[in-house]
Design a protein around this motif. Structure first.
Motif, PDB file in Angstrom:
ATOM      1  N   THR A 177      11.700   5.487   3.662  1.00  0.00           N
ATOM      2  CA  THR A 177      12.198   6.212   4.838  1.00  0.00           C
ATOM      3  C   THR A 177      11.205   7.244   5.361  1.00  0.00           C
ATOM      4  OG1 THR A 177      13.297   7.786   3.353  1.00  0.00           O
ATOM      5  CG2 THR A 177      14.607   5.929   4.155  1.00  0.00           C
ATOM      6  N   GLU A 178      10.051   7.382   4.707  1.00  0.00           N
ATOM      7  CA  GLU A 178       9.071   8.387   5.110  1.00  0.00           C
ATOM      8  C   GLU A 178       8.004   7.789   6.029  1.00  0.00           C
ATOM      9  OE1 GLU A 178       8.581  11.615   1.579  1.00  0.00           O
ATOM     10  OE2 GLU A 178       7.729   9.636   1.139  1.00  0.00           O
ATOM     11  N   TYR A 179       7.640   8.528   7.046  1.00  0.00           N
ATOM     12  CA  TYR A 179       6.501   8.186   7.914  1.00  0.00           C
ATOM     13  C   TYR A 179       6.530   6.722   8.318  1.00  0.00           C
ATOM     14  CZ  TYR A 179       5.158  12.446   5.455  1.00  0.00           C
ATOM     15  OH  TYR A 179       5.158  13.707   4.904  1.00  0.00           O
ATOM     16  N   THR A 180       7.650   6.298   8.875  1.00  0.00           N
ATOM     17  CA  THR A 180       7.809   4.894   9.238  1.00  0.00           C
ATOM     18  C   THR A 180       6.989   4.523  10.476  1.00  0.00           C
ATOM     19  OG1 THR A 180       9.815   5.513  10.446  1.00  0.00           O
ATOM     20  CG2 THR A 180      10.082   4.697   8.191  1.00  0.00           C
ATOM     21  N   ALA A 181       6.742   5.498  11.364  1.00  0.00           N
ATOM     22  CA  ALA A 181       5.880   5.256  12.516  1.00  0.00           C
ATOM     23  C   ALA A 181       4.423   5.291  12.058  1.00  0.00           C
ATOM     24  CB  ALA A 181       6.129   6.300  13.595  1.00  0.00           C
ATOM     25  N   MET A 182       3.617   4.330  12.506  1.00  0.00           N
ATOM     26  CA  MET A 182       2.232   4.248  12.046  1.00  0.00           C
ATOM     27  C   MET A 182       1.445   5.507  12.376  1.00  0.00           C
ATOM     28  SD  MET A 182      -0.108   2.782  10.399  1.00  0.00           S
ATOM     29  CE  MET A 182       0.756   1.269   9.991  1.00  0.00           C
ATOM     30  N   ASN A 183       1.697   6.093  13.544  1.00  0.00           N
ATOM     31  CA  ASN A 183       0.986   7.329  13.907  1.00  0.00           C
ATOM     32  C   ASN A 183       1.257   8.430  12.894  1.00  0.00           C
ATOM     33  OD1 ASN A 183      -0.209   6.241  16.148  1.00  0.00           O
ATOM     34  ND2 ASN A 183       1.315   7.032  17.611  1.00  0.00           N
ATOM     35  N   ASP A 184       2.517   8.551  12.474  1.00  0.00           N
ATOM     36  CA  ASP A 184       2.879   9.566  11.484  1.00  0.00           C
ATOM     37  C   ASP A 184       2.247   9.241  10.119  1.00  0.00           C
ATOM     38  OD1 ASP A 184       4.364  11.028  13.252  1.00  0.00           O
ATOM     39  OD2 ASP A 184       6.280  10.122  12.695  1.00  0.00           O
ATOM     40  N   PHE A 241       0.823  -1.200   0.000  1.00  0.00           N
ATOM     41  CA  PHE A 241       0.000   0.000   0.000  1.00  0.00           C
ATOM     42  C   PHE A 241       0.865   1.261   0.000  1.00  0.00           C
ATOM     43  CE2 PHE A 241      -2.596   3.125   2.536  1.00  0.00           C
ATOM     44  CZ  PHE A 241      -3.454   3.465   1.495  1.00  0.00           C
ATOM     45  N   ARG A 242       1.883   1.282   0.827  1.00  0.00           N
ATOM     46  CA  ARG A 242       2.789   2.433   0.868  1.00  0.00           C
ATOM     47  C   ARG A 242       3.433   2.653  -0.499  1.00  0.00           C
ATOM     48  NH1 ARG A 242       5.194   4.294   5.749  1.00  0.00           N
ATOM     49  NH2 ARG A 242       7.172   4.400   4.612  1.00  0.00           N
ATOM     50  N   ASN A 243       3.864   1.571  -1.148  1.00  0.00           N
ATOM     51  CA  ASN A 243       4.486   1.686  -2.466  1.00  0.00           C
ATOM     52  C   ASN A 243       3.514   2.234  -3.499  1.00  0.00           C
ATOM     53  OD1 ASN A 243       6.972   0.704  -1.612  1.00  0.00           O
ATOM     54  ND2 ASN A 243       6.479  -1.424  -2.119  1.00  0.00           N
ATOM     55  N   LYS A 244       2.296   1.721  -3.476  1.00  0.00           N
ATOM     56  CA  LYS A 244       1.302   2.114  -4.477  1.00  0.00           C
ATOM     57  C   LYS A 244       0.958   3.595  -4.398  1.00  0.00           C
ATOM     58  CE  LYS A 244      -1.052  -2.374  -4.899  1.00  0.00           C
ATOM     59  NZ  LYS A 244      -0.576  -2.681  -6.246  1.00  0.00           N
ATOM     60  N   ILE A 245       0.871   4.137  -3.189  1.00  0.00           N
ATOM     61  CA  ILE A 245       0.485   5.550  -3.082  1.00  0.00           C
ATOM     62  C   ILE A 245       1.691   6.483  -3.045  1.00  0.00           C
ATOM     63  CG2 ILE A 245      -1.736   5.022  -2.005  1.00  0.00           C
ATOM     64  CD1 ILE A 245      -0.572   5.864   0.663  1.00  0.00           C
ATOM     65  N   GLY A 246       2.882   5.920  -3.155  1.00  0.00           N
ATOM     66  CA  GLY A 246       4.062   6.756  -3.333  1.00  0.00           C
ATOM     67  C   GLY A 246       4.738   7.230  -2.064  1.00  0.00           C
ATOM     68  N   VAL A 247       4.688   6.432  -0.994  1.00  0.00           N
ATOM     69  CA  VAL A 247       5.395   6.776   0.244  1.00  0.00           C
ATOM     70  C   VAL A 247       6.759   6.095   0.221  1.00  0.00           C
ATOM     71  CG1 VAL A 247       5.366   6.698   2.769  1.00  0.00           C
ATOM     72  CG2 VAL A 247       3.224   6.968   1.504  1.00  0.00           C
ATOM     73  N   GLU A 248       7.805   6.882   0.352  1.00  0.00           N
ATOM     74  CA  GLU A 248       9.157   6.326   0.333  1.00  0.00           C
ATOM     75  C   GLU A 248       9.412   5.464   1.569  1.00  0.00           C
ATOM     76  OE1 GLU A 248      11.156   6.604  -2.110  1.00  0.00           O
ATOM     77  OE2 GLU A 248      10.362   8.274  -3.294  1.00  0.00           O
TER      78      GLU A 248
END
Length: 311
Positions: A180-187, A171-178
């Motif tokens: 190293t970005e927002y690795t904490a679930m809260n973030d 899911f992170r890959n599909k929507i374009g989250v790197e």
């Protein structure tokens, strides 16, 4: 904004890539450019996007549009994406490609000229059973790049109104989250997911919610449900039993119906008068699908729909 249909192959909708909002908008405008000119898209096509057109479609200043197009020359050429592809033997591989093979900015006319990379062209132009279509106006007010990508992913499941479970990394890959970005679930939820859902629910034609799935104590996947918002009736929809010769005769077809029958109609010799130049069957089918949204054109084409078994 008039109804402007964007059609992408689902391999592209489900691809993993990271484009900024401006870059995603430029890709959509380039697709529409090809559709409006009727020339289609090839690996040699030079598709023009004018700053004033960008400004009017996305309700920003001319100065902002000029800067967006100039920055695209620097950034869009370097953007890459990946998608799954199956060969003739059924083996699935991962393809990596650039978005564009050539990009040029003409300062005097504030015009961007884009040529899509060869691997992108068939994913945009082919009209088969695996495709997603939506109107540009649905994403024109979205300012989060994650919201645009999430809307595309959701609308691919329009017929059922929910997605299967999507693993977190995928899911992170599909929507374009790197990575190293927002690795904490809260973030991740605070900066990416929740704002995207909020924008989708406010500005598009669907209302979406999500469910989180855990392995042990950690969230490992998400699934989404959504409903189409009530849309005011623009044209009077009539019963199928009505006389098709009446002035207000119009049947609103589902997207899947329109594209299914348009694909068949494009190959009818009787419809050759509607074709433009040297466009392919696939390009002709895309135009027919749009014509079926227009009551006057629908009435013209209805006899051919009946001939092909539309009831």
């Amino acid at each position: 904004m008039k109804n402007e249909l964007v059609v992408k192959d689902n391999a592209l909708i489900n691809a993993s890539y990271n484009l900024e909002v401006t870059e995603q908008r430029l890709i959509l405008l380039a697709i529409l450019n090809a559709r409006e000119t009727g020339n289609g898209i090839t690996a040699d096509s030079k598709l023009e996007i004018h700053a004033k057109d960008y400004a009017s479609r996305f309700d920003i200043s001319n100065d902002g549009a000029y800067k967006a197009l100039k920055n695209a020359v620097l950034n869009l050429f370097d953007r890459q994406f990946s998608f799954k592809e199956q060969d003739k033997k059924g083996n699935v591989g991962t393809v990596k490609s650039r978005w564009v093979s050539r990009i040029k900015y003409i300062d005097d006319s504030a015009t961007l000229e884009i040529t899509f990379a060869p691997d992108v062209v068939p994913l945009i132009t082919r009209l088969e059973q695996h495709f997603t279509s939506y109107q540009l106006k649905q994403v024109s007010q979205l300012t989060s790049k994650y919201a645009i990508r999430l809307y595309e992913l959701l609308i691919a499941w329009r017929e059922v109104g929910k997605t299967p479970k999507i693993e977190l990394e995928d899911f992170r890959n599909k929507i374009g989250v790197e990575d190293t970005e927002y690795t904490a679930m809260n973030d991740f939820k605070k900066r990416v997911l929740d704002p995207a859902i909020k924008q989708i629910n406010k500005y598009t034609d669907i209302t979406a919610t999500y469910e989180q799935h855990k392995k042990g104590r950690l969230i490992s996947a998400f699934s989404f449900s959504f409903k189409l918002k009530h849309q005011p009736k623009i044209e009077k929809i009539v019963d199928l039993k009505r006389d098709p010769n009446t002035p207000d005769f119009f049947i609103r077809m589902t997207d899947s119906q329109r594209h299914l029958f348009a694909n068949k109609m494009a190959k009818l010799p009787e419809l050759s008068e509607y074709s433009q130049g040297t466009e392919s069957y696939e390009e002709f089918a895309i135009r027919i699908a749009e014509m079926l949204l227009i009551p006057e054109k629908f009435r013209e084409l209805y006899p051919y729909l009946e001939k092909l078994g539309f009831k």
